[in-house]
Write an enzyme that holds these catalytic residues in place. Structure first.
Site, PDB file in Angstrom:
ATOM      1  CE  LYS A 253      -3.440   2.567   2.998  1.00 49.51           C
ATOM      2  NZ  LYS A 253      -4.038   2.554   3.932  1.00 49.51           N
ATOM      3  CE  LYS A 265      -6.794   8.787   8.062  1.00 48.92           C
ATOM      4  NZ  LYS A 265      -7.167   7.777   8.418  1.00 48.92           N
ATOM      5  CG  ASP A 335      -9.598   7.656   6.532  1.00 47.84           C
ATOM      6  OD1 ASP A 335      -9.189   8.086   5.599  1.00 47.84           O
ATOM      7  OD2 ASP A 335      -9.779   8.026   7.803  1.00 47.84           O
ATOM      8  NE  ARG A 339     -11.120  -0.210   4.342  1.00 49.64           N
ATOM      9  CZ  ARG A 339     -11.850  -1.105   5.543  1.00 49.64           C
ATOM     10  NH1 ARG A 339     -12.991  -2.134   5.391  1.00 49.64           N
ATOM     11  NH2 ARG A 339     -11.627  -0.453   6.038  1.00 49.64           N
TER      12      ARG A 339
END
Ligand code: BES
Ligand code: MN
Ligand code: ZN
Length: 524
Positions: A253, A265, A335, A339
């Protein structure tokens, strides 16, 4: 990295070694023999060298020693932890004295073995690392060379080579992890991969937005679309075995900064989201180590790199995107972007018909809650891969802990508007993230390392740790010859995925599984 060498010398010979500083680690059961050793024995007997790890006694021009300065550092127990503390102390002493060439005597430690030596090498390298990229005047260590002294006949040369290569790889991972978002953009990260490939004669291909679009990586692209920085997809190749041998694939990642996107965030500690590419950095570090050690293996490294930004063009909660696998994804929270970039990389990995695919990601805050900073979260679709990763972590002093993949954990990923949603509820957040990824990793034995808690440290000592380079290197080394061994075994052995829909299900498959395209079903 600083130069570290291993010497095989008995006590008398180590006294004769010329160095700017010699630090002798002294166990409580030290037995004197020879004139030089009398000093140590006397120091212990008098109580001037107390039996407590890292307790120190400086000797003033001791008889028989060639080094300019000599310190005795007590080691209470020969545990890895105590040895590492003593080595770290030795590095600090040398630095304080401005010593360039340091020798550390481990030859009085009868228990010195591969793991302890590994720990000593990692600690010495770590103590000598200073981040200077955007702070060139940072106080750096004076130590340029470390000689680790083991007793003659130690038989630790091979382990030492692995440890040094691992430490150098971990340093690359640290360095890239530490670089701020504006100094480690997707473009710069891809450039780092190209430079590494050039240095070590690795294959390297870098794809940009147009090529990624052509591949159909709609999920990856949706994360990048809010950023002014173009995405990069990196394919690294190490060929140490005949081309017909199936490779192992590492997938990192590489979110070079994670603001959360439209699901922004909170501000506190958001700077630490520059570390959100530590999975990618660990792939670079592992490749550097593997290229140095040259095992008879083929390895592919995939890095999906982009920023996650809020913007007028950014992907929004509720948007549905099309992944390369054909599965549509409802993005309920922008956020949960890791994935979304990894799923397309996992689909891309299918083309290599790999022996195994392991992805590495700072994926969830929930993993930090579950395991803290000690062990990485580890998931695997086969018991064989799980035990290989677990053993590799133990061996490298870079431990992980296996987490579950029961299908029930995927319940919350159901969506009314797409094949799958990118988040489930708050409960079991690291596991539901893994369940999302598993849908894209059905074609090969798959492992997943959630390194959100282990890749960096916050607080005063804020910085990347270089983990899990050690685990990855040991895992790959453990796979040399594994394919041939597996073929020799009876067919049914080992490769059955756990927690996949069983051949004889004890209950009906969950809706999520039933809805998935055939290609996305875990193979039974
Ligand atoms: N990069 C973060 C995970 C993270 C958060 C690592 C804090 C270390 C510390 C990831 O992209 C993320 O934001 N995950 C979300 C997922 C959630 C929205 C389901 C999280 O963990 O809060
Ligand atoms: Mn995020
Ligand atoms: Zn993230």
């Amino acid at each position: 990295m600083i130069a570290i060498e291993l010497k095989a010398l008995d006590f008398a010979a180590s006294a004769a070694l010329s160095a700017d500083a010699l630090v002798l680690l002294v166990p409580p059961d030290f037995k004197a023999s020879g004139a030089e050793a009398q000093t140590i024995a006397a120091a212990q007997k008098s109580g001037d060298l107390v039996v407590k790890t890292a307790a120190t006694l400086a000797l003033y021009k001791p008889e028989g020693f060639a080094a300019k300065r000599v310190w005795l550092v007590a080691v209470d127990k020969p545990s890895i932890k105590d040895l590492r503390a003593a080595v770290s102390h030795a590095m600090a002493l040398a630095r304080g004295a401005g010593a360039k060439r340091l020798a550390i005597g481990l030859n009085l430690i009868a228990e010195l073995d591969e793991k302890r030596l590994h720990g000593a090498v990692l600690t010495a390298a770590d103590a000598a690392y200073t981040y200077t990229h955007t702070k060139p005047k940072a106080e750096t260590t004076t130590v340029q060379q470390v000689a680790l002294i083991a007793a003659p006949g130690h038989g630790l040369e091979a382990a030492f080579k692995v440890a040094v290569a691992t430490a150098a790889g971990a340093e690359i991972a640290k360095e890239w992890g530490n670089r701020p978002g504006n100094h480690a953009t997707p473009t710069l990260l891809a450039k780092a991969a190209q430079d590494l490939a050039k240095k070590h004669k690795l294959g390297c291909e870098v794809l940009g937005p147009a090529q990624v679009k052509k591949l159909g990586m709609g999920s990856f692209m949706s994360v990048a679309q809010g950023s002014a920085e173009p995405l990069r997809f990196v394919v690294l190749r190490y060929n140490g075995a005949p081309a017909k041998q199936a490779p192992h694939v590492l997938v990192g990642k590489g979110i070079t900064f994670d603001t959360g996107g439209i699901s922004l965030k909170p501000g506190a500690e958001m700077d630490e989201m520059k570390f959100d590419m530590c999975g990618a950095a660990s792939v670079l570090g592992a490749f550097a180590a593997i290229a140095t050690l040259k095992p008879k293996l083929n390895v592919v490294g995939l890095i999906a790199a982009c920023e996650n930004m809020p913007d007028g063009l950014a992907v929004k909660p509720g948007d549905v995107v099309q992944s390369m696998s054909g599965q549509s994804i409802e993005i309920l929270n922008t956020d949960a972007e890791g994935r979304l970039i990894l799923c397309d990389a996992l689909t891309y990995a299918e083309r290599f018909k790999p022996q195994s695919v392991v992805d590495i990601a700072t994926l969830t805050g929930a993993c930090v809650i579950a395991l803290g900073g000690v062990r990485s979260g580890m998931y695997a679709s086969t018991d064989e891969l799980a035990s290989a990763l677990s053993q590799a972590g133990d061996k490298a002093l870079d431990p992980c802990w296996r987490m579950p993949l029961d299908d029930e954990y995927a319940e919350g990923l159901k969506s009314n508007f797409a094949d799958v949603a990118n988040i489930a509820g708050r409960a079991g957040g690291s596991i539901t993230a893994a369940k999302f990824l598993q849908r894209f990793a059905s074609k090969y034995p798959w492992g997943h390392l959630d390194i959100a808690g282990t890749a960096w440290k916050g607080g005063a000592a804020k910085g990347a740790t270089g983990r899990p380079v050690g685990l990855l290197v040991q895992y790959l080394l453990s796979q040399v010859g594994a394919e041939a061994a597996a073929k020799a075994e009876p067919k049914a052995a080992a490769k059955t995925p756990v927690n996949a829909p069983a051949k004889a299900p004890t209950k009906a498959p969950s809706k999520t599984t039933a809805k998935a395209k055939p290609s996305a079903k875990p193979k039974a």
